[in-house]
Design a protein around this motif. Sequence first.
Motif, PDB file in Angstrom:
ATOM      1  N   GLY A 145       0.815  -1.197   0.000  1.00 43.27           N
ATOM      2  CA  GLY A 145       0.000   0.000   0.000  1.00 43.27           C
ATOM      3  C   GLY A 145       0.852   1.252   0.000  1.00 43.27           C
ATOM      4  O   GLY A 145       2.028   1.211  -0.384  1.00 43.27           O
TER       5      GLY A 145
ATOM      6  N   LEU B 125       0.496   3.641  -2.012  1.00 41.83           N
ATOM      7  CA  LEU B 125       0.867   3.501  -3.428  1.00 41.83           C
ATOM      8  C   LEU B 125       1.363   4.820  -4.021  1.00 41.83           C
ATOM      9  O   LEU B 125       0.861   5.897  -3.720  1.00 41.83           O
ATOM     10  CB  LEU B 125      -0.339   2.997  -4.219  1.00 41.83           C
ATOM     11  CG  LEU B 125      -0.881   1.637  -3.749  1.00 41.83           C
ATOM     12  CD1 LEU B 125      -2.044   1.204  -4.650  1.00 41.83           C
ATOM     13  CD2 LEU B 125       0.197   0.574  -3.721  1.00 41.83           C
TER      14      LEU B 125
ATOM     15  N   HIS C 191       4.356   1.881  -7.970  1.00 46.07           N
ATOM     16  CA  HIS C 191       3.401   0.770  -7.896  1.00 46.07           C
ATOM     17  C   HIS C 191       2.451   0.776  -9.097  1.00 46.07           C
ATOM     18  O   HIS C 191       2.162  -0.263  -9.690  1.00 46.07           O
ATOM     19  CB  HIS C 191       2.539   0.890  -6.624  1.00 46.07           C
ATOM     20  CG  HIS C 191       3.285   0.805  -5.333  1.00 46.07           C
ATOM     21  ND1 HIS C 191       3.447   1.894  -4.505  1.00 46.07           N
ATOM     22  CD2 HIS C 191       3.899  -0.239  -4.727  1.00 46.07           C
ATOM     23  CE1 HIS C 191       4.120   1.508  -3.422  1.00 46.07           C
ATOM     24  NE2 HIS C 191       4.424   0.228  -3.540  1.00 46.07           N
TER      25      HIS C 191
ATOM     26  N   ILE D 210      -2.669  -5.438  -1.118  1.00 47.14           N
ATOM     27  CA  ILE D 210      -2.251  -4.370  -0.201  1.00 47.14           C
ATOM     28  C   ILE D 210      -2.176  -4.991   1.181  1.00 47.14           C
ATOM     29  O   ILE D 210      -3.197  -5.360   1.764  1.00 47.14           O
ATOM     30  CB  ILE D 210      -3.258  -3.202  -0.203  1.00 47.14           C
ATOM     31  CG1 ILE D 210      -3.304  -2.557  -1.589  1.00 47.14           C
ATOM     32  CG2 ILE D 210      -2.896  -2.189   0.877  1.00 47.14           C
ATOM     33  CD1 ILE D 210      -4.330  -1.428  -1.708  1.00 47.14           C
TER      34      ILE D 210
ATOM     35  N   ASP E   9      -5.531   4.251  -1.795  1.00 44.00           N
ATOM     36  CA  ASP E   9      -4.840   3.229  -2.592  1.00 44.00           C
ATOM     37  C   ASP E   9      -5.805   2.530  -3.540  1.00 44.00           C
ATOM     38  O   ASP E   9      -5.487   2.288  -4.718  1.00 44.00           O
ATOM     39  CB  ASP E   9      -4.198   2.176  -1.676  1.00 44.00           C
ATOM     40  CG  ASP E   9      -2.973   2.701  -0.942  1.00 44.00           C
ATOM     41  OD1 ASP E   9      -2.413   3.741  -1.368  1.00 44.00           O
ATOM     42  OD2 ASP E   9      -2.578   2.072   0.055  1.00 44.00           O
TER      43      ASP E   9
ATOM     44  N   SER F  77       7.438   4.484  -0.762  1.00 42.48           N
ATOM     45  CA  SER F  77       6.403   4.856   0.209  1.00 42.48           C
ATOM     46  C   SER F  77       7.020   5.566   1.396  1.00 42.48           C
ATOM     47  O   SER F  77       6.353   6.351   2.077  1.00 42.48           O
ATOM     48  CB  SER F  77       5.666   3.607   0.690  1.00 42.48           C
ATOM     49  OG  SER F  77       5.073   2.940  -0.403  1.00 42.48           O
TER      50      SER F  77
END
Lengths: 289, 289
Positions: free
Chosen positions: A33, A35, A39, A57, A80, A188
């Motif tokens: 996740g 994102l 991604h 995720i 996400d 992230s």
Amino acid sequence: MPLVRFTDGDALRAWTLARRAAGQTVGLTPTMGALHAGHLSLVRAARAECDLTAATIFVNPTQFGPGEDLDRYPRNLEQDIALLESAGCDAVFCPAVETMYPPGAATRIEVGPAGSVLEGAIRPTHFSGVATIVLKLLNLAPANYAYFGQKDYQQTVVVRQMTRDLNVPIEVRICPTVREPDGLAMSSRNVYLQGEYRRQALTLHHALQAAQHAYAAGERNAARLRRAMEAVFAGEPQVEPQYAVLLHDGGVEEAHGELTGPTVAAVAAKVGPTRLIDNQLLSPGEPPA
Amino acid sequence: MPLVRFTDGDALRAWTLARRAAGQTVGLTPTMGALHAGHLSLVRAARAECDLTAATIFVNPTQFGPGEDLDRYPRNLEQDIALLESAGCDAVFCPAVETMYPPGAATRIEVGPAGSVLEGAIRPTHFSGVATIVLKLLNLAPANYAYFGQKDYQQTVVVRQMTRDLNVPIEVRICPTVREPDGLAMSSRNVYLQGEYRRQALTLHHALQAAQHAYAAGERNAARLRRAMEAVFAGEPQVEPQYAVLLHDGGVEEAHGELTGPTVAAVAAKVGPTRLIDNQLLSPGEPPA
């Protein structure tokens, strides 16, 4: 078609098997996740290659070590899912921790040397956690292809080692690192980089650029290429380098002496409290970005 | 239909998937060869439950420790294949060691506590090797059901733990131990039991019978049941007991105090140079055999 959302592994598996039984190909993008464009590039690569694409995720606790950022790792589930939908993803699996690790779960995958050097030396249980969750996800979503980013280079080596060694019927696809306009690799964890840290974080990219610059200019001596990276870190003493190495492409074995085959430059550094990693396949023709 | 014989994993996988895609169920019996009536009972159980049955014959080096009997482990491939054919097996996979473990193979599965006590305490890498090869075989032959013998009780616990923890889509079936007329549990290693050792080997079964006898007579105290087994071993001092324990059925946790649920008595002993194991689910009604 709206995105189908699963929290139950059996339902995800049934969905995947039904698509494959109907002759459709499925591409899987496992994520934690938070994102970003990196991604989404994986999801788009899956879409381009497969009839259907699924993403997962799951902030996997077993790949975090004690004192790492599991608790503060960014989580934005609804955002996400909206991003996945906009990228054309067909299904998403967002399990609870106890779904993936019910009481009594104890099995771990150990990948050997590929998981114990570099990142593995600094984060001793990390790649065992990665290999374990990836295998679990591939068993729950038995796709044709799984997509990973070149940014986490050692992870790609570990996942390939694990799937090959365990005869997992999946083709692993590695997609190029996506970068911010100034060259910072998307991550992230970049949300942790406030103020001055954001500027300092570029040091990793600059070190790789220095290696690439020297390589494109004809330098093939591993020690001199390494020193080119170290010199960049030396110029930014607030940043604490953890390694700056040259690796035979496809593995984690360090290259020494005169380079003859494809070589990946890989770096890790601490920028304030945040660990960052980056890497670059050295290219003879390409001028520095 | 004659038995189909595979040495290549991809061919086995294609065979299995084609059967399943045609709507047929497949049962898999992994073995190390040197087949006896116990193995054949697994094949027959698979035949009774599934449309097609496959077996594997592979003396898996990673489940043997240093100084164990890997080199002298009995191998009778052609005889084994004839036995499988006579038992109605449809396919057999007999890979070379380098097929299963090519150069560079390094991934191992660790199952945690279920693999580190009892047999795992004496053979520290054994269950990692078992879990790894079983997962590999299940990936190469993605059957509906996999058949294992109760004789290797801890192995059944480990395989169940591994398949559950890693979300492996297989149903594990456990079949009763097959015994010689005098009660000795069938084992490929029984060929090692020449002369006096063959008689001494019965001590394991006799110890389990003693526990079963006491249990059927109403004894529910774990320590007293354990002492009943120990007394049998004490009467045969040439046999070296390694453990004689009471376990909560389904796991490897020792039962203490007053037994309330299903309980397995499990023993291991050395008879001359040969290690033997045996076990029995204690039954309230059943008189000793």
